[in-house]
Structure formats: structure tokens, C-alpha cells
Design a protein around this motif. Structure first.
Motif, mmCIF file in Angstrom:
data_model
loop_
_atom_site.group_PDB
_atom_site.id
_atom_site.type_symbol
_atom_site.label_atom_id
_atom_site.label_comp_id
_atom_site.label_asym_id
_atom_site.label_seq_id
_atom_site.Cartn_x
_atom_site.Cartn_y
_atom_site.Cartn_z
ATOM 1 N N ASP A 1 -39.293 -17.172 33.795
ATOM 2 C CA ASP A 1 -40.613 -16.573 34.005
ATOM 3 C C ASP A 1 -40.403 -15.129 34.478
ATOM 4 O OD1 ASP A 1 -43.289 -16.118 34.318
ATOM 5 O OD2 ASP A 1 -43.472 -17.246 36.204
ATOM 6 N N PRO A 2 -40.924 -14.136 33.793
ATOM 7 C CA PRO A 2 -40.635 -12.745 34.166
ATOM 8 C C PRO A 2 -41.082 -12.404 35.583
ATOM 9 C CG PRO A 2 -41.570 -12.832 31.961
ATOM 10 C CD PRO A 2 -41.726 -14.207 32.549
ATOM 11 N N LEU A 3 -40.207 -11.775 36.318
ATOM 12 C CA LEU A 3 -40.591 -11.200 37.603
ATOM 13 C C LEU A 3 -41.441 -9.965 37.370
ATOM 14 C CD1 LEU A 3 -40.330 -10.922 40.694
ATOM 15 C CD2 LEU A 3 -38.207 -9.641 40.295
ATOM 16 N N HIS A 4 -41.022 -9.145 36.403
ATOM 17 C CA HIS A 4 -41.797 -7.975 35.965
ATOM 18 C C HIS A 4 -42.124 -8.126 34.486
ATOM 19 C CE1 HIS A 4 -39.343 -6.073 39.326
ATOM 20 N NE2 HIS A 4 -40.585 -5.818 39.687
ATOM 21 N N ASP A 5 -43.348 -7.787 34.131
ATOM 22 C CA ASP A 5 -43.755 -7.713 32.730
ATOM 23 C C ASP A 5 -44.767 -6.585 32.632
ATOM 24 O OD1 ASP A 5 -44.439 -7.995 30.101
ATOM 25 O OD2 ASP A 5 -44.803 -10.155 30.188
ATOM 26 N N MET A 6 -44.330 -5.447 32.152
ATOM 27 C CA MET A 6 -45.144 -4.230 32.174
ATOM 28 C C MET A 6 -45.123 -3.562 30.807
ATOM 29 S SD MET A 6 -43.752 -2.792 35.825
ATOM 30 C CE MET A 6 -44.033 -3.731 37.340
ATOM 31 N N THR A 7 -46.252 -2.983 30.452
ATOM 32 C CA THR A 7 -46.387 -2.377 29.127
ATOM 33 C C THR A 7 -47.067 -1.020 29.240
ATOM 34 O OG1 THR A 7 -46.627 -4.587 28.192
ATOM 35 C CG2 THR A 7 -47.211 -2.752 26.775
ATOM 36 N N LEU A 8 -46.593 -0.088 28.436
ATOM 37 C CA LEU A 8 -47.185 1.255 28.361
ATOM 38 C C LEU A 8 -47.451 1.615 26.909
ATOM 39 C CD1 LEU A 8 -45.199 3.645 30.753
ATOM 40 C CD2 LEU A 8 -47.689 3.456 30.633
ATOM 41 N N ARG A 9 -48.540 2.318 26.673
ATOM 42 C CA ARG A 9 -48.787 2.909 25.357
ATOM 43 C C ARG A 9 -49.097 4.386 25.554
ATOM 44 N NH1 ARG A 9 -53.577 0.598 23.148
ATOM 45 N NH2 ARG A 9 -52.344 -1.095 22.261
ATOM 46 N N LEU A 10 -48.361 5.216 24.836
ATOM 47 C CA LEU A 10 -48.629 6.649 24.799
ATOM 48 C C LEU A 10 -49.125 7.001 23.406
ATOM 49 C CD1 LEU A 10 -45.382 8.076 26.491
ATOM 50 C CD2 LEU A 10 -47.529 7.427 27.605
ATOM 51 N N THR A 11 -50.245 7.668 23.335
ATOM 52 C CA THR A 11 -50.716 8.213 22.065
ATOM 53 C C THR A 11 -50.396 9.700 22.060
ATOM 54 O OG1 THR A 11 -52.501 6.584 21.925
ATOM 55 C CG2 THR A 11 -52.711 8.554 20.557
ATOM 56 N N VAL A 12 -49.694 10.153 21.017
ATOM 57 C CA VAL A 12 -49.246 11.542 20.965
ATOM 58 C C VAL A 12 -49.596 12.140 19.607
ATOM 59 C CG1 VAL A 12 -47.357 11.065 22.560
ATOM 60 C CG2 VAL A 12 -46.934 10.960 20.107
ATOM 61 N N ASP A 13 -49.588 13.482 19.546
ATOM 62 C CA ASP A 13 -49.820 14.163 18.273
ATOM 63 C C ASP A 13 -48.489 14.593 17.667
ATOM 64 O OD1 ASP A 13 -48.992 16.393 19.719
ATOM 65 O OD2 ASP A 13 -51.010 17.251 19.908
ATOM 66 N N ASP A 14 -48.544 15.343 16.581
ATOM 67 C CA ASP A 14 -47.317 15.768 15.894
ATOM 68 C C ASP A 14 -46.428 16.634 16.776
ATOM 69 O OD1 ASP A 14 -48.192 14.433 13.688
ATOM 70 O OD2 ASP A 14 -48.547 16.207 12.438
ATOM 71 N N GLU A 15 -47.009 17.292 17.766
ATOM 72 C CA GLU A 15 -46.245 18.154 18.667
ATOM 73 C C GLU A 15 -45.731 17.393 19.874
ATOM 74 O OE1 GLU A 15 -45.556 21.259 17.816
ATOM 75 O OE2 GLU A 15 -46.664 20.891 15.954
ATOM 76 N N LEU A 16 -45.911 16.068 19.876
ATOM 77 C CA LEU A 16 -45.466 15.195 20.963
ATOM 78 C C LEU A 16 -46.223 15.442 22.264
ATOM 79 C CD1 LEU A 16 -41.587 15.104 20.421
ATOM 80 C CD2 LEU A 16 -43.302 13.492 19.618
ATOM 81 N N THR A 17 -47.454 15.905 22.139
ATOM 82 C CA THR A 17 -48.327 16.050 23.307
ATOM 83 C C THR A 17 -49.080 14.749 23.520
ATOM 84 O OG1 THR A 17 -48.587 18.426 22.946
ATOM 85 C CG2 THR A 17 -50.241 17.336 24.327
ATOM 86 N N ILE A 18 -49.060 14.240 24.732
ATOM 87 C CA ILE A 18 -49.714 12.962 25.054
ATOM 88 C C ILE A 18 -51.216 13.169 25.126
ATOM 89 C CG2 ILE A 18 -49.911 11.117 26.765
ATOM 90 C CD1 ILE A 18 -47.020 11.789 27.614
ATOM 91 N N THR A 19 -51.943 12.414 24.312
ATOM 92 C CA THR A 19 -53.401 12.538 24.273
ATOM 93 C C THR A 19 -54.117 11.367 24.934
ATOM 94 O OG1 THR A 19 -53.578 11.456 22.106
ATOM 95 C CG2 THR A 19 -53.235 13.844 22.119
ATOM 96 N N ALA A 20 -53.420 10.232 25.094
ATOM 97 C CA ALA A 20 -54.039 9.061 25.729
ATOM 98 C C ALA A 20 -52.937 8.161 26.271
ATOM 99 C CB ALA A 20 -54.919 8.293 24.742
ATOM 100 N N VAL A 21 -53.260 7.408 27.333
ATOM 101 C CA VAL A 21 -52.304 6.512 27.974
ATOM 102 C C VAL A 21 -52.991 5.188 28.291
ATOM 103 C CG1 VAL A 21 -50.810 6.143 29.993
ATOM 104 C CG2 VAL A 21 -51.043 8.436 29.015
ATOM 105 N N ASP A 22 -52.270 4.102 28.068
ATOM 106 C CA ASP A 22 -52.730 2.775 28.473
ATOM 107 C C ASP A 22 -51.568 2.096 29.179
ATOM 108 O OD1 ASP A 22 -54.124 0.466 28.826
ATOM 109 O OD2 ASP A 22 -54.247 -0.089 26.711
ATOM 110 N N ALA A 23 -51.757 1.682 30.423
ATOM 111 C CA ALA A 23 -50.691 1.064 31.210
ATOM 112 C C ALA A 23 -51.175 -0.257 31.795
ATOM 113 C CB ALA A 23 -50.248 2.005 32.334
#
Length: 261
Positions: A84-106
């Protein structure tokens, strides 16, 4: 960068052309040496994936789990059983072609303390950052210490690499294809050139150093890979044939100079 060089770079990045297999299944996998007798206690798994969205942006998702082979008591969750995981964490980064982060979901789905998930809204501070040199420092400025979660911050490292591995090869491949199409379309058109220099020769347009140049040992400017992919940026010693050709050219120039004097 020429089409041939870009094709070589794509292959080096693990992004072959459409007709090639992405890997050779006949290759033997490199393994570590045989370990000493031991007991398996813990597994940390980090999985990162890259996706191209229909709206032209990119999603980079990372998940980290910590799993133990034995059970133990936890004040918040009671007994945490083996597997059973002690830690279970997820991140989503939405980026553009220049690798600039436009949105985050954690999200923090499993943690040892009830308070752990309360910090995830702080990861919105990543919006606007660009994944480039100094990214780790910028992340720690915003999310270091009590302002973030140690494990989610650690996850951003491999996610940044995944973003580059997801986006850069595709953009290089599409640029090469676009260049090839433009060359084919303009083959019959009158050739254009740069303005001639004072001595009458054409001045080639200046090129920017490739993004990967000197980014690691493999892409060192004096190494064989750079010599093959971007010879104009190669800073190593010329091989014997090149040195001989260069010396011959200098001798010829000296002979011509002596003959005219």
C-alpha cells in the motif's frame, strides 16, 4: 541545421523517422553487477509521460509512489499494509512550445499525514515559469521548505526532462519536414543569397548554437557527436585527414604567395 543533421539528432534523441523502429529489440539490456545477498524493503516508482494536446499545448504528467514490503502503523491511516503506497502523488504541467508552464494540477492521494494534501494549491506558483536552465532554483524559490511538498518538488526534476524529451524532438522533426517541403516547393524559384562581402564572397547567415550543445558529456563541443551533428560548432582537435588537408592548403597558399613575390 540541415535535414540530414536533424535526422541524426532525432535518432540520437530516440525519435527516429516514421519508417524506422523506435528501438532495436535485439539489443542486450545493460545490467548492474550481481548484488550481495539482501532483502527488498522499499520501492520508489516515478513515472513521467508527455502528451500533445489538440489545442497545441502539451501535458507533462508525473506520478511518484513509495511502497514498502512490510506493514507498519501510522497515526493518520492506521496500519499501512505491505504494497500500500505510503506516498502517491501526481502532478500535471501544461506547457507551450517554449516550455512555459501555463497550468498546473497537483494531487496527493496518499500521504503519512492528513495535512500533506493541503499544500498542493501552492503549486500554482509554477504558472509562468519556463523550463530552462535555472528551473530547479526558481522552483525552490517558490516552493522550497514549508512552502511546498518535498516529494512533489522532487518530481518536477524528471518532469522537466520529460517535457524536453517530449517536445523538442517533435518540433525538430516538424521543422525538418517543413524545411524539406519548402526546399521542394522553391526548387524552381530563383535562388536568393546573402549580400556579398567586401571581397565579393557571400556571407552565410549566422547560426545560433544548438540548444543541446554542452548540455552534457555526450554533447560536449569537443566530442564526436557534436563533430557529426554540428561540425561548425566542433571545438576539438581535427583528425589526421583534416589536419593534413588544412596543412596542404596552407602550403599551397604559401607557394602562391612566394610565386607572386
Amino acid at each position: 541545421m540541415g535535414v540530414a543533421a536533424e535526422a541524426q539528432l532525432l535518432q540520437a534523441l530516440g525519435m527516429p523517422g516514421p519508417a524506422a523502429s523506435p528501438y532495436d529489440e535485439s539489443d542486450e539490456t545493460m545490467v548492474l553487477s550481481a548484488p550481495a545477498e539482501r532483502e527488498h524493503l522499499h520501492t520508489r516508482t516515478v513515472t513521467c509521460q508527455g502528451f500533445r494536446r489538440r489545442d497545441g499545448l502539451w501535458d507533462i504528467e508525473g506520478r511518484m509512489t513509495d511502497v514498502k514490503t512490510y506493514g507498519f502503523d501510522n497515526d493518520f491511516r492506521g496500519t499501512i499494509h505491505p504494497g500500500d503506497p505510503l506516498h502517491d502523488m501526481t502532478l500535471r504541467l501544461t506547457v507551450d512550445d517554449e516550455l512555459t508552464i501555463t497550468a498546473v494540477d497537483a494531487t496527493t492521494d496518499k500521504a503519512p499525514y492528513a495535512i500533506c494534501p493541503q499544500i498542493t494549491p501552492n503549486f500554482q506558483k509554477l504558472v509562468g515559469l519556463k523550463i530552462k536552465g535555472g528551473f530547479t532554483r526558481m522552483v525552490r524559490t517558490r516552493l522550497g521548505g514549508v512552502h511546498g511538498c518535498t516529494h512533489l518538488v522532487e518530481l518536477l526534476g524528471p518532469m522537466a526532462t520529460t517535457a524536453f524529451q517530449t517536445i523538442y524532438p517533435i518540433l525538430v522533426k516538424e521543422r525538418a519536414e517543413r524545411t524539406a517541403r519548402e526546399k521542394a516547393a522553391n526548387a524552381a524559384a530563383p535562388a536568393t543569397s546573402s549580400p556579398p562581402a567586401a571581397d565579393g564572397t557571400e556571407t552565410p547567415p549566422a547560426r545560433k548554437p544548438p540548444t543541446l550543445l554542452n548540455s552534457c558529456h555526450a554533447y560536449a563541443s569537443n566530442g564526436p557527436l557534436v563533430k557529426k551533428l554540428w561540425p561548425e560548432f566542433y571545438t576539438g582537435e581535427p583528425d589526421a585527414a583534416e589536419a593534413g588537408a588544412e596543412g596542404s592548403g596552407q602550403d599551397t597558399a604559401r607557394e602562391k604567395s612566394g610565386a607572386s613575390s
